[in-house]
Write an enzyme that holds these catalytic residues in place. Sequence first.
Site, short mmCIF file in Angstrom:
data_model
loop_
_atom_site.label_atom_id
_atom_site.label_comp_id
_atom_site.label_asym_id
_atom_site.label_seq_id
_atom_site.Cartn_x
_atom_site.Cartn_y
_atom_site.Cartn_z
N GLU A 70 -9.76 -0.23 12.04
CA GLU A 70 -10.62 0.33 11.00
C GLU A 70 -11.99 0.62 11.61
O GLU A 70 -12.52 -0.18 12.38
CB GLU A 70 -10.79 -0.67 9.84
CG GLU A 70 -9.49 -1.15 9.22
CD GLU A 70 -8.77 -0.07 8.41
OE1 GLU A 70 -9.40 0.50 7.51
OE2 GLU A 70 -7.59 0.19 8.70
N GLU A 99 -8.04 -6.24 5.06
CA GLU A 99 -8.67 -6.42 3.74
C GLU A 99 -8.43 -7.82 3.20
O GLU A 99 -9.34 -8.48 2.68
CB GLU A 99 -8.08 -5.42 2.73
CG GLU A 99 -8.59 -4.03 2.85
CD GLU A 99 -8.18 -3.19 1.63
OE1 GLU A 99 -7.83 -3.78 0.59
OE2 GLU A 99 -8.21 -1.96 1.74
N ASN A 102 0.86 -1.18 0.00
CA ASN A 102 0.00 0.00 0.00
C ASN A 102 0.90 1.24 0.00
O ASN A 102 1.49 1.57 1.02
CB ASN A 102 -0.89 -0.04 1.25
CG ASN A 102 -1.69 1.25 1.45
OD1 ASN A 102 -1.64 2.17 0.63
ND2 ASN A 102 -2.44 1.31 2.55
N ASP A 106 -1.86 -2.45 9.48
CA ASP A 106 -2.78 -3.55 9.73
C ASP A 106 -4.01 -3.50 8.83
O ASP A 106 -4.66 -4.52 8.61
CB ASP A 106 -3.21 -3.52 11.21
CG ASP A 106 -2.01 -3.67 12.13
OD1 ASP A 106 -1.26 -4.64 11.95
OD2 ASP A 106 -1.81 -2.81 13.01
N ARG A 165 -6.19 1.66 -4.38
CA ARG A 165 -7.27 2.30 -3.61
C ARG A 165 -7.67 1.37 -2.49
O ARG A 165 -7.25 0.21 -2.45
CB ARG A 165 -8.48 2.56 -4.51
CG ARG A 165 -8.99 1.26 -5.11
CD ARG A 165 -9.94 1.43 -6.28
NE ARG A 165 -9.71 0.34 -7.23
CZ ARG A 165 -10.15 -0.90 -7.06
NH1 ARG A 165 -10.83 -1.22 -5.99
NH2 ARG A 165 -9.89 -1.84 -7.94
N THR A 175 -1.21 -1.54 -4.39
CA THR A 175 -2.65 -1.27 -4.33
C THR A 175 -2.93 0.15 -4.81
O THR A 175 -2.14 1.06 -4.62
CB THR A 175 -3.21 -1.45 -2.90
OG1 THR A 175 -2.58 -0.49 -2.04
CG2 THR A 175 -2.94 -2.84 -2.38
#
Length: 557
Positions: free
Chosen positions: A536, A223, A159, A218, A193, A191
């Site tokens: 999250e 995901e 990411n 994390d 998005r 990645t």
Amino acid sequence: MDQRRAEPDRGTGGNPGTLHGEFTVTGNRKARCSVSLTERDLVVQKLSSAPVGRSKVALSLRDCVGCRAYRADDNADPAAYFSAYFYPLRRRWMSSGVSRQRVEHCFRLPALQDPVANLEEAERWARAVRERVGRQRYLGDGVSMGELPRPCRMMLLVNPQSGKGLALTLYNNHIQRMLNEAGIQHTLVITERQNHARELVREADLSQWDALVIMSGDGLLHEVINGLLERPDWEEAIQTPLGILPGGSGNAVAASVHHYSGASPVSSEELLVSCGFLLCKGLVSRMDLVSVHLSSSPRLFSFLSLAWGFVADVDVESEKYRHVGAARFTVGTLVRLASLRVYKGRLAYLPATKDHSNEGGPRNNKTLHCNNQASSLSPASLVCRQSRDSPRQNTFHNSCHSNNSLKVRRTESTPSRSATKALAGPSDSLLLPLEQPLPSDWVVVQEEDFVLMLAMYQSHLAEDLFAAPDAILDDGVIHLFYVRAGISRTALLRLFLAMEKGTHLATNCQHLVHTKVRALRLEPYSPKGIITVDGEVVEYGPVQAEVHRGLARLITG
Ligand code: ADP
Ligand code: MG
């Protein structure tokens, strides 16, 4: 004559002998050394006028990630080389701690005029080093349940936005080279998005991959795990070994994996090098996952934490300090302390008993590809399985629960909203629908005023938050912490400071409660607030969760 042929491993019945050779050291073609490769070490002794002993070093093969042979750049030069790559623990500059630091040892074989023969000999040494490294890896760990195959096909998901936005740079500076040294082929996926990785693993042909590795915080692992468990073949899919390299601001799982390896605490790039090293070792362990039910969103899976109150608020509010990296949580904690508040709600849990933790779960099973559901052999869980195939007729899965569960299940006429939405993933055996009363053997916490509720299943909540010191990867336990209202700011700050060393439980804070549970339910009273899962934000409202012991696999080294 600079070099002797390596003694072949012969006739020792799987206990090969030591290899000896004499080479020159690269950089100084006059400096010769004698090299012995034993089962555990690569012993290098400089052949010079220095007193014997001082110039001799034994490099532990446990610290070695790989070894390779190659020709000289200069085509006219018939010499060949082999290089071994070590990451031993070294004392840090100006500090009492230790961290892994890279050391390359390169040897030159110029003995023969024939370049092919030189290369063959170098390759023989490199192979012998790799074989012994592999055997050391296996001997070094009695409890891990498997290891990555060699060669290994790895998907590495990065990411580029995580943390300070440096994940790709960190990959280029450390990880790419390290994986090459270890001979691990990998395909880099950047990645684009949010949810890109989730969709990707949900659709991927997993037979093409031996491991999925995440380089981020994390959030990206969250995901990937949920993507795997959304697949129709989730039972197979979730057995794919997962790896983690810290590239974000919240690197709790990476810090936990490092801690489980027995090493002393490190952070930032030192943590990355440690996790990279463990990844190269490729030993795979089981990891608990927790299924989380929310009032109207689909069920999701969590590998780290479920938080409400102070911790959840800090997690979300500290997003704006992302540019400071892992320090964002410290800044966020101080800011939130200034406006400390009370959160009202009802908390209940099913305590973890000795019987539960000794259940014939997957811990003792050392086979890599096996059914890993703790409850897979109970008749009740067979009912759960069938119900998964016909979700409409069923029911929430309380059937493995001891308290007249079968009766409850049969009398239920309306299906649980959560259950009907759960298209894939294991059945939950301990939970009733959120709108139903709690099973009778659950404990309801007396207080209704809290400062925080934190459920954790790994040791670290962040690089420097050692929140659940006795948590291990697959203990099948949720470590439930809550802090009752009435705690002073100073006492709360003291708790967080102690958490850095994991000594908060020893502070005898009367407001802090720690208990081990298998399932929990939280019903916040205030209409607005924040709940996080693995850092999250999720739907706010009633939430309940149940641990699934050893459901996933993590590369722990
Ligand atoms: P951090 O620890 O810095 O928060 P995370 O791995 O948790 O790093 O990622 C933060 C969020 O970014 C996660 O919700 C993740 O799903 C999301 N994400 C993943 N890839 C991207 C991307 N390319 N651009 C923006 N967000 C992304
Ligand atoms: Mg995150």
